[in-house]
Design a protein around this motif. Structure first.
Motif, mmCIF file in Angstrom:
data_model
loop_
_atom_site.group_PDB
_atom_site.id
_atom_site.type_symbol
_atom_site.label_atom_id
_atom_site.label_comp_id
_atom_site.label_asym_id
_atom_site.label_seq_id
_atom_site.Cartn_x
_atom_site.Cartn_y
_atom_site.Cartn_z
ATOM 1 N N ARG A 5 0.850 -1.186 0.000
ATOM 2 C CA ARG A 5 0.000 0.000 0.000
ATOM 3 C C ARG A 5 0.893 1.246 0.000
ATOM 4 O O ARG A 5 1.568 1.528 0.981
ATOM 5 C CB ARG A 5 -0.929 -0.014 1.205
ATOM 6 C CG ARG A 5 -1.877 -1.210 1.165
ATOM 7 C CD ARG A 5 -2.889 -1.191 2.253
ATOM 8 N NE ARG A 5 -2.302 -1.485 3.556
ATOM 9 C CZ ARG A 5 -3.011 -1.872 4.618
ATOM 10 N NH1 ARG A 5 -4.330 -1.995 4.525
ATOM 11 N NH2 ARG A 5 -2.418 -2.117 5.757
ATOM 12 N N ILE B 42 -0.230 4.267 -0.150
ATOM 13 C CA ILE B 42 -0.923 5.086 0.836
ATOM 14 C C ILE B 42 -1.937 4.171 1.506
ATOM 15 O O ILE B 42 -2.282 3.118 0.960
ATOM 16 C CB ILE B 42 -1.605 6.331 0.204
ATOM 17 C CG1 ILE B 42 -2.672 5.918 -0.813
ATOM 18 C CG2 ILE B 42 -0.568 7.257 -0.418
ATOM 19 C CD1 ILE B 42 -3.496 7.088 -1.341
ATOM 20 N N PRO B 43 -2.434 4.534 2.696
ATOM 21 C CA PRO B 43 -3.395 3.651 3.378
ATOM 22 C C PRO B 43 -4.649 3.418 2.544
ATOM 23 O O PRO B 43 -5.022 4.250 1.714
ATOM 24 C CB PRO B 43 -3.730 4.418 4.664
ATOM 25 C CG PRO B 43 -2.600 5.372 4.854
ATOM 26 C CD PRO B 43 -2.108 5.721 3.482
ATOM 27 N N ASP B 44 -5.293 2.297 2.795
ATOM 28 C CA ASP B 44 -6.576 2.012 2.139
ATOM 29 C C ASP B 44 -7.612 3.045 2.560
ATOM 30 O O ASP B 44 -7.510 3.637 3.642
ATOM 31 C CB ASP B 44 -7.074 0.618 2.543
ATOM 32 C CG ASP B 44 -6.307 -0.507 1.876
ATOM 33 O OD1 ASP B 44 -5.684 -0.280 0.812
ATOM 34 O OD2 ASP B 44 -6.334 -1.635 2.416
ATOM 35 N N VAL C 116 -10.877 4.661 4.168
ATOM 36 C CA VAL C 116 -11.554 4.309 5.418
ATOM 37 C C VAL C 116 -13.060 4.510 5.333
ATOM 38 O O VAL C 116 -13.778 4.166 6.270
ATOM 39 C CB VAL C 116 -10.969 5.117 6.610
ATOM 40 C CG1 VAL C 116 -9.525 4.724 6.859
ATOM 41 C CG2 VAL C 116 -11.087 6.610 6.369
ATOM 42 N N ALA D 102 -7.078 11.145 1.631
ATOM 43 C CA ALA D 102 -6.354 10.159 2.442
ATOM 44 C C ALA D 102 -5.463 10.869 3.453
ATOM 45 O O ALA D 102 -4.895 11.927 3.170
ATOM 46 C CB ALA D 102 -5.518 9.255 1.552
ATOM 47 N N ASP D 103 -5.376 10.308 4.640
ATOM 48 C CA ASP D 103 -4.543 10.877 5.695
ATOM 49 C C ASP D 103 -3.115 10.360 5.516
ATOM 50 O O ASP D 103 -2.787 9.248 5.928
ATOM 51 C CB ASP D 103 -5.096 10.481 7.063
ATOM 52 C CG ASP D 103 -4.369 11.158 8.207
ATOM 53 O OD1 ASP D 103 -3.723 12.200 7.972
ATOM 54 O OD2 ASP D 103 -4.452 10.632 9.341
ATOM 55 N N ILE D 104 -2.283 11.171 4.886
ATOM 56 C CA ILE D 104 -0.900 10.780 4.591
ATOM 57 C C ILE D 104 0.022 11.687 5.392
ATOM 58 O O ILE D 104 -0.025 12.911 5.247
ATOM 59 C CB ILE D 104 -0.606 10.902 3.081
ATOM 60 C CG1 ILE D 104 -1.592 10.043 2.291
ATOM 61 C CG2 ILE D 104 0.823 10.492 2.779
ATOM 62 C CD1 ILE D 104 -1.568 10.268 0.810
ATOM 63 N N HIS E 257 6.036 11.129 4.086
ATOM 64 C CA HIS E 257 5.681 9.775 3.637
ATOM 65 C C HIS E 257 6.516 9.429 2.399
ATOM 66 O O HIS E 257 6.638 10.246 1.493
ATOM 67 C CB HIS E 257 4.189 9.725 3.312
ATOM 68 C CG HIS E 257 3.672 8.361 3.019
ATOM 69 N ND1 HIS E 257 3.468 7.425 4.007
ATOM 70 C CD2 HIS E 257 3.325 7.766 1.850
ATOM 71 C CE1 HIS E 257 3.008 6.314 3.459
ATOM 72 N NE2 HIS E 257 2.918 6.490 2.152
ATOM 73 N N TRP F 96 -1.884 0.971 -4.721
ATOM 74 C CA TRP F 96 -1.025 -0.090 -4.212
ATOM 75 C C TRP F 96 -0.416 -0.864 -5.375
ATOM 76 O O TRP F 96 -0.854 -0.741 -6.515
ATOM 77 C CB TRP F 96 -1.817 -1.039 -3.310
ATOM 78 C CG TRP F 96 -3.141 -1.482 -3.890
ATOM 79 C CD1 TRP F 96 -4.352 -0.897 -3.691
ATOM 80 C CD2 TRP F 96 -3.381 -2.581 -4.791
ATOM 81 N NE1 TRP F 96 -5.322 -1.560 -4.417
ATOM 82 C CE2 TRP F 96 -4.757 -2.597 -5.085
ATOM 83 C CE3 TRP F 96 -2.560 -3.553 -5.362
ATOM 84 C CZ2 TRP F 96 -5.338 -3.547 -5.919
ATOM 85 C CZ3 TRP F 96 -3.133 -4.495 -6.198
ATOM 86 C CH2 TRP F 96 -4.516 -4.489 -6.468
ATOM 87 N N ASP G 25 4.242 -1.077 4.132
ATOM 88 C CA ASP G 25 2.864 -1.390 4.496
ATOM 89 C C ASP G 25 2.361 -2.420 3.489
ATOM 90 O O ASP G 25 1.779 -2.069 2.457
ATOM 91 C CB ASP G 25 2.017 -0.115 4.469
ATOM 92 C CG ASP G 25 0.565 -0.367 4.867
ATOM 93 O OD1 ASP G 25 0.254 -1.474 5.369
ATOM 94 O OD2 ASP G 25 -0.259 0.547 4.673
#
Length: 195
Positions: free
Chosen positions: A40, A42-44, A46, A55-57, A61, A161, A181
């Motif tokens: 990933r 960046i996070p998946d 939510v 997205a909360d990056i 990062h 991803w 991640d």
């Protein structure tokens, strides 16, 4: 340039011969592997319908190519041919200028995508930006695999991803790396995506 352009794209024929559905092929590579994971970048998301821009990056990062490079370095321990690897560059990347002679030569063609095929050592990923991006940050390779085909790294332009197919021990190594991640994945299932 440390990577060499392959005017004969037949080294990528194994991708098409896998008979893996096109969407799965571009996101995870051939379905033949024991295990799969998602790196990933960046996070998946939510929330349903979340936009990637929301997205909360965290600050600082790592870039996609930095994360891909680390994953590929770890995968080097799971091939007998790290000095002989293939790298695909999607012809549609605007940040990777392909020369006109490459654009007009035979390309790797899978449904909905065409790629220039490059060959070199796996550690040549360290010069990716210098070789192809004129020193600027650029997208990771669309595909990377070693000549022994022990694993396949696939980074399509649409998902947030990259998919990786390999033996279970390789996926476990990636999942266990604190700087990445990576989560286990089933390519046959729908994957999280941003709007």
């Amino acid at each position: 340039m440390t990577l060499t352009y392959c005017p004969d794209p037949t080294a990528a024929d194994w991708l098409l011969r896998s008979r893996t559905p096109a969407t799965q092929l571009t996101t995870f590579g051939p379905a033949r592997f024991e295990a799969f994971g998602r790196l990933r970048f960046i996070p998946d998301p939510v929330a349903p319908g979340q936009d990637e821009a929301d997205a909360d990056i965290p600050a600082g990062h790592p870039s996609d190519i930095t994360q891909a490079r680390r994953a590929l370095r770890l995968l080097a321990g799971f091939t007998s041919t790290p000095q002989d690897c293939y790298f695909c560059v999607w012809e549609g990347y605007s940040d990777i200028p392909l020369t006109s002679n490459v654009r007009h030569s035979p390309l790797v063609e899978i449904p909905h995508r065409r790629y220039a095929l490059l060959r070199g050592a796996l550690h040549d990923i360290d010069a990716w930006e210098a070789d192809l991006g004129r020193g600027q940050p650029i997208a990771p390779p669309a595909f990377v695999w070693p000549a022994d085909r022990r694993w396949c790294f696939a980074s399509d332009v649409d998902p947030h991803w990259a998919g990786i197919g390999a033996e279970q021990a390789a996926i476990d190594t990636l999942v266990g790396d604190a700087q990445l991640d990576v989560v286990p994945a089933n390519p046959a299932e729908e994957q999280p995506r941003y709007r």
